[in-house]
Scaffold this motif. Structure first.
Motif, PDB file in Angstrom:
ATOM      1  N   TYR A  55      14.983 -14.374   3.187  1.00  0.00           N
ATOM      2  CA  TYR A  55      15.709 -13.400   2.360  1.00  0.00           C
ATOM      3  C   TYR A  55      14.734 -12.513   1.588  1.00  0.00           C
ATOM      4  O   TYR A  55      14.881 -11.284   1.550  1.00  0.00           O
ATOM      5  N   ARG A  56      13.715 -13.126   1.003  1.00  0.00           N
ATOM      6  CA  ARG A  56      12.795 -12.337   0.187  1.00  0.00           C
ATOM      7  C   ARG A  56      11.913 -11.432   1.040  1.00  0.00           C
ATOM      8  O   ARG A  56      11.486 -10.365   0.591  1.00  0.00           O
ATOM      9  N   LEU A  57      11.653 -11.832   2.280  1.00  0.00           N
ATOM     10  CA  LEU A  57      10.936 -10.931   3.184  1.00  0.00           C
ATOM     11  C   LEU A  57      11.749  -9.672   3.449  1.00  0.00           C
ATOM     12  O   LEU A  57      11.193  -8.560   3.509  1.00  0.00           O
ATOM     13  N   SER A  58      13.043  -9.824   3.611  1.00  0.00           N
ATOM     14  CA  SER A  58      13.886  -8.639   3.835  1.00  0.00           C
ATOM     15  C   SER A  58      13.874  -7.740   2.603  1.00  0.00           C
ATOM     16  O   SER A  58      13.836  -6.507   2.728  1.00  0.00           O
ATOM     17  N   CYS A  59      13.883  -8.352   1.420  1.00  0.00           N
ATOM     18  CA  CYS A  59      13.799  -7.551   0.188  1.00  0.00           C
ATOM     19  C   CYS A  59      12.443  -6.867   0.076  1.00  0.00           C
ATOM     20  O   CYS A  59      12.360  -5.692  -0.327  1.00  0.00           O
ATOM     21  N   ALA A  60      11.386  -7.590   0.438  1.00  0.00           N
ATOM     22  CA  ALA A  60      10.042  -7.010   0.379  1.00  0.00           C
ATOM     23  C   ALA A  60       9.906  -5.839   1.334  1.00  0.00           C
ATOM     24  O   ALA A  60       9.314  -4.804   1.002  1.00  0.00           O
ATOM     25  N   ARG A  61      10.458  -5.984   2.541  1.00  0.00           N
ATOM     26  CA  ARG A  61      10.392  -4.894   3.515  1.00  0.00           C
ATOM     27  C   ARG A  61      11.111  -3.650   2.987  1.00  0.00           C
ATOM     28  O   ARG A  61      10.614  -2.520   3.141  1.00  0.00           O
ATOM     29  N   ALA A  62      12.244  -3.880   2.335  1.00  0.00           N
ATOM     30  CA  ALA A  62      12.985  -2.748   1.767  1.00  0.00           C
ATOM     31  C   ALA A  62      12.182  -2.072   0.659  1.00  0.00           C
ATOM     32  O   ALA A  62      12.178  -0.841   0.537  1.00  0.00           O
ATOM     33  N   ARG A  63      11.472  -2.866  -0.145  1.00  0.00           N
ATOM     34  CA  ARG A  63      10.662  -2.298  -1.222  1.00  0.00           C
ATOM     35  C   ARG A  63       9.483  -1.503  -0.651  1.00  0.00           C
ATOM     36  O   ARG A  63       9.156  -0.428  -1.161  1.00  0.00           O
ATOM     37  N   ILE A  64       8.871  -2.013   0.401  1.00  0.00           N
ATOM     38  CA  ILE A  64       7.774  -1.271   1.037  1.00  0.00           C
ATOM     39  C   ILE A  64       8.279   0.071   1.565  1.00  0.00           C
ATOM     40  O   ILE A  64       7.684   1.125   1.331  1.00  0.00           O
ATOM     41  N   ASP A  65       9.390   0.018   2.302  1.00  0.00           N
ATOM     42  CA  ASP A  65       9.928   1.235   2.910  1.00  0.00           C
ATOM     43  C   ASP A  65      10.358   2.258   1.869  1.00  0.00           C
ATOM     44  O   ASP A  65      10.307   3.470   2.124  1.00  0.00           O
TER      45      ASP A  65
ATOM     46  N   GLU B  49       1.387  -2.458   3.430  1.00  0.00           N
ATOM     47  CA  GLU B  49       1.505  -2.800   4.848  1.00  0.00           C
ATOM     48  C   GLU B  49       0.489  -3.874   5.243  1.00  0.00           C
ATOM     49  O   GLU B  49       0.788  -4.751   6.067  1.00  0.00           O
ATOM     50  N   GLN B  50      -0.697  -3.821   4.677  1.00  0.00           N
ATOM     51  CA  GLN B  50      -1.692  -4.847   4.971  1.00  0.00           C
ATOM     52  C   GLN B  50      -1.246  -6.209   4.443  1.00  0.00           C
ATOM     53  O   GLN B  50      -1.456  -7.239   5.089  1.00  0.00           O
ATOM     54  N   VAL B  51      -0.631  -6.214   3.275  1.00  0.00           N
ATOM     55  CA  VAL B  51      -0.082  -7.467   2.744  1.00  0.00           C
ATOM     56  C   VAL B  51       1.003  -7.990   3.670  1.00  0.00           C
ATOM     57  O   VAL B  51       1.052  -9.180   4.002  1.00  0.00           O
ATOM     58  N   TRP B  52       1.871  -7.093   4.107  1.00  0.00           N
ATOM     59  CA  TRP B  52       2.954  -7.475   5.017  1.00  0.00           C
ATOM     60  C   TRP B  52       2.401  -8.082   6.311  1.00  0.00           C
ATOM     61  O   TRP B  52       2.872  -9.134   6.767  1.00  0.00           O
TER      62      TRP B  52
ATOM     63  N   ASP C 238       4.456 -12.462  -3.346  1.00  0.00           N
ATOM     64  CA  ASP C 238       4.619 -12.064  -4.746  1.00  0.00           C
ATOM     65  C   ASP C 238       4.010 -10.695  -5.035  1.00  0.00           C
ATOM     66  O   ASP C 238       4.454 -10.001  -5.955  1.00  0.00           O
ATOM     67  N   GLU C 239       2.990 -10.300  -4.257  1.00  0.00           N
ATOM     68  CA  GLU C 239       2.377  -8.986  -4.473  1.00  0.00           C
ATOM     69  C   GLU C 239       3.388  -7.849  -4.264  1.00  0.00           C
ATOM     70  O   GLU C 239       3.206  -6.752  -4.793  1.00  0.00           O
ATOM     71  N   LEU C 240       4.415  -8.087  -3.488  1.00  0.00           N
ATOM     72  CA  LEU C 240       5.321  -7.021  -3.104  1.00  0.00           C
ATOM     73  C   LEU C 240       6.498  -6.866  -4.069  1.00  0.00           C
ATOM     74  O   LEU C 240       7.406  -6.048  -3.838  1.00  0.00           O
ATOM     75  N   PHE C 241       6.477  -7.643  -5.176  1.00  0.00           N
ATOM     76  CA  PHE C 241       7.573  -7.575  -6.154  1.00  0.00           C
ATOM     77  C   PHE C 241       7.047  -7.249  -7.534  1.00  0.00           C
ATOM     78  O   PHE C 241       5.880  -7.359  -7.809  1.00  0.00           O
TER      79      PHE C 241
END
Length: 270
Positions: free
Chosen positions: A146-156, A175-178, A267-270
């Motif tokens: 679930y949090r990966l989907s949220c992270a992807r949305a935040r990146i985009d 993207e490198q973190v992803w 955690d870096e993506l939030f």
């Protein structure tokens, strides 16, 4: 390191029903955290208990709404701020809460080096208590899928603050973190009820024990390493021996390094 994690500010415009409750309070703005919202401590000049007000717009307002729901649920099991009032409009959210007494674990560790081992033991006891809450009683999902989907949305959406990454990822892109996270998948889940942002600033200490936690917007069922990774990362600011002590007291002899790394990257993506 400055132990003062807030600064005084003027009275902030708030909905009438909240503003009426806060007449005569002194306003202080919290300077810790990267959630995108704003947290105020309201200090009474009449001797009443402090209150906290969390405010946010748009996506942050959604997160504050989520936190309100989690506060009300988690209060059945441990000490968390009580919801005094909640106001939500299409674009904004205001969450007024009681204060949990005590001093943050970060402040205690910083101010009392001789007490660090005992405090780490207390943190481990508290985390075991949290992780022992029956998973089937928790209605919230915070798992890594679930949090990966949220992270992807935040990146985009361009919402990730790449300038705030930890030192070892200085200069990285989101993207490198992803991509680094993808290389660590799949992970074998070990689901428990997690806090989600189990940092030293979110744990309150009184009389040598962790008496409660704050910032509960990510509470939910997830791998236990969601909490372990963040806490261990916080302890790097003090002494590596504290990490070993915490893991021993929590009950882990050989930590899963892939899971630790994955959850730090996440955690870096939030």
């Amino acid at each position: 390191m400055d132990l003062n994690r807030e600064q005084t500010c003027g009275v902030v415009s708030a909905p009438l029903e909240i503003a009426a409750m806060l007449t005569g309070y002194e306003w202080l703005c919290n300077t810790v955290g990267e959630s995108g919202g704003t947290v105020y401590r309201l200090r009474s000049k009449e001797g009443a208990s402090d209150l906290y007000l969390k405010y946010g717009r748009d996506a942050v307002a959604d997160e504050i709404s989520t936190e309100m729901e989690r506060l009300n649920w988690l209060a059945r099991y441990m000490t968390v701020p009580a919801v005094v009032h909640f106001t939500r409009t299409p674009d904004e959210a205001w969450l007024l809460m009681t204060a949990v007494p005590g001093t943050t674990a970060y402040q205690v560790l910083q101010a009392h080096p001789d007490y660090q081992l005992a405090l780490v033991d207390a943190i481990a006891r508290f985390l075991r208590q949290l992780h022992a809450i029956p998973v089937n009683e928790c209605p919230f999902n915070s798992g890594h899928a679930y949090r990966l989907s949220c992270a992807r949305a935040r990146i985009d959406a361009g919402l990730v603050d790449e300038g705030d990454f930890d030192e070892e990822r200085d200069g990285w892109t989101a993207e490198q973190v992803w991509e680094a996270m993808q290389r660590l998948l799949p992970l074998t889940p070990d689901p428990v009820v997690t806090h989600g942002d189990f940092s030293l600033d979110n744990l309150l200490i009184k009389d040598g024990e962790v008496i409660g936690c704050i910032d509960t917007g990510r509470v939910g069922i997830a791998d236990r390493y969601q909490d372990l990774a963040i806490l261990l990362n916080c302890l790097t600011e003090f002494d590596a021996a504290l990490q070993e002590r915490f893991l021993k007291q929590y009950g882990i002899d050989e930590p899963d390094q892939d899971k630790l790394q994955f959850h730090l990257l996440l955690d870096e993506l939030f």
